[in-house]
Design an enzyme around this catalytic site. Structure first.
Site, mmCIF file in Angstrom:
data_model
loop_
_atom_site.group_PDB
_atom_site.id
_atom_site.type_symbol
_atom_site.label_atom_id
_atom_site.label_comp_id
_atom_site.label_asym_id
_atom_site.label_seq_id
_atom_site.Cartn_x
_atom_site.Cartn_y
_atom_site.Cartn_z
ATOM 1 N N ARG A 182 38.378 47.433 87.151
ATOM 2 C CA ARG A 182 37.842 46.086 87.339
ATOM 3 C C ARG A 182 36.810 45.723 86.286
ATOM 4 N NH1 ARG A 182 36.734 43.424 93.004
ATOM 5 N NH2 ARG A 182 36.467 41.777 91.484
ATOM 6 N N LYS A 183 36.385 46.688 85.490
ATOM 7 C CA LYS A 183 35.414 46.411 84.434
ATOM 8 C C LYS A 183 36.141 46.006 83.158
ATOM 9 C CE LYS A 183 32.328 47.807 87.368
ATOM 10 N NZ LYS A 183 33.179 48.172 88.507
ATOM 11 N N LEU A 184 35.385 45.443 82.179
ATOM 12 C CA LEU A 184 36.027 45.042 80.927
ATOM 13 C C LEU A 184 36.640 46.240 80.231
ATOM 14 C CD1 LEU A 184 33.893 42.655 81.432
ATOM 15 C CD2 LEU A 184 34.034 42.309 78.960
#
Length: 381
Positions: A182-184
């Site tokens: 879910r993080k970049l």
């Protein structure tokens, strides 16, 4: 399902495939040279002297608390407005979480909210860059530093955000990062600890590998490895070279990822600006956000409440999520709710939702989301 708009999708491609293939062909897939390279390049990117790769941001936080000297019975001031891992990590070391409220606009702790939560036993503060919005670390440290209280930055969502022109984490004594999908920047699962204290970095690297005096990579490289010793209880918090190889490629993509997300965010902000009862997340005065999450707050003037908007989006086959959780509402931590409550935290938890935000979100699909935001009642019909 082909028309579904997901709330997020990682940006992975051929370069990551090739990097993985190289690791597999090398015959060394555990923690090794690629982890070491990823640590060097990540430390350079966030302007920290040292980086220690781990299995997750949670384990990085766990190690950060240990090397910073937090022990059983110490108090650690944290926001309830964060994923529960922030609070859990405090309990892992036997310390006592003390919840601070957050700024109602940014969702982050401030110097004032931290000061209101300090106790005579406070030994640390965990300041979170919630959803990628940079916490004003200078403001928090102005309260904590004179009292000898260490500030740990939970930068799980912060890669690519800035604080006063510098990368988030650059001004932290110690910080923890996440590479969850879910993080970049993702390695599948994984995390990183960064610090400017050499002794903290050395001990964290020691602890993540069972407390062994000689690493597995060093033993493998030697025909006659020295006998290892174990001088304290350690953990298995090691990142693999497979994950690190992906991380190295992803780190090179980071500037493009941030630029793309900020363009998507600008389109959302322009659309929401004319809708009564909706407030979109924006850059704070002290920095820029990477828009790891793009959230809106639903006010009473809006035609429906937060749950109604989630339903309208779902009817349009658009996946959204309720806003950030409040840890003090969960069973293990309800008894820690301060007597005066946490009004800003509870408002944001109850009234915010996270909209689709990912690198390859097309304008056409974003317009589908915007159409529902402008007419949620009509969308449900």
């Amino acid at each position: 399902m082909s028309d579904r708009i997901n709330v997020m999708m990682p940006w992975l491609g051929r370069e990551e495939e090739e990097a993985l293939a190289e690791v597999i062909a090398s015959g060394w897939v555990a923690q090794g040279p690629r982890v070491a390279r990823f640590e060097r390049e990540f430390a350079s990117a966030v302007r920290s002297r040292y980086a220690v790769a781990t299995t997750s941001c949670t384990t990085a936080l766990h190690l950060a608390l240990i090397v910073a000297g937090i022990r059983e019975g110490d108090h650690v001031v944290i926001p309830s407005f964060s994923f529960i891992a922030t609070t859990n990590a405090v309990r892992y070391v036997g310390a006592h979480p003390v919840f601070a409220d957050v700024d109602p606009v940014t969702g982050n702790v401030t110097g004032d909210t931290v000061a209101a939560a300090l106790t005579p036993r406070t030994r640390a503060v965990i300041a979170v860059d919630q959803g990628g919005v940079p916490v004003d670390l200078d403001d928090v440290r102005a309260v904590a530093d004179p009292a000898g209280i260490v500030v740990i930055e939970d930068a799980a969502c912060g890669a690519g955000s800035t604080l006063r022109g510098c990368p988030v984490g650059a001004g932290a004594e110690i910080a923890a990062w996440s590479f969850h999908p879910r993080k970049l920047l993702t390695t599948g699962e994984g995390g990183m600890l960064t610090t400017n204290h050499q002794s903290w970095a050395v001990r964290a690297a020691h602890l993540r590998e069972h407390g062994m005096s000689v690493s597995a990579a060093e033993r493998h490289a030697s025909a006659l490895p020295p006998a290892e010793t174990y001088d304290e209880v350690g953990y298995n918090f090691r990142m693999t070279d497979l994950q690190a190889a992906v991380g190295i490629v992803q780190l090179g993509r980071l500037p493009e990822m941030v630029a793309r997300r900020r363009r998507i965010a600008a389109r959302y902000q322009a659309a929401v600006d004319g809708v009564h009862g909706l407030r979109a997340v924006t850059d704070p005065p002290h920095g820029t956000t990477n828009y790891q999450s793009f959230w809106v707050e639903v006010d009473d003037e809006y035609p429906t409440d937060r749950e109604g908007l989630l339903e309208a989006l779902a009817v349009a086959d658009i996946s959204a999520r309720r806003g950030i959780m409040a840890a003090h509402r969960q069973a293990p931590y309800r008894h820690l709710t301060p007597p005066e409550g946490l009004p800003a935290t509870e408002r944001l938890t109850d009234r915010t939702l996270i909209l689709p935000m990912f690198h390859h979100l097309s304008d056409a699909n974003q317009d589908r989301v915007i159409d529902v935001l402008r007419d949620p009642v009509g969308g449900r019909r």
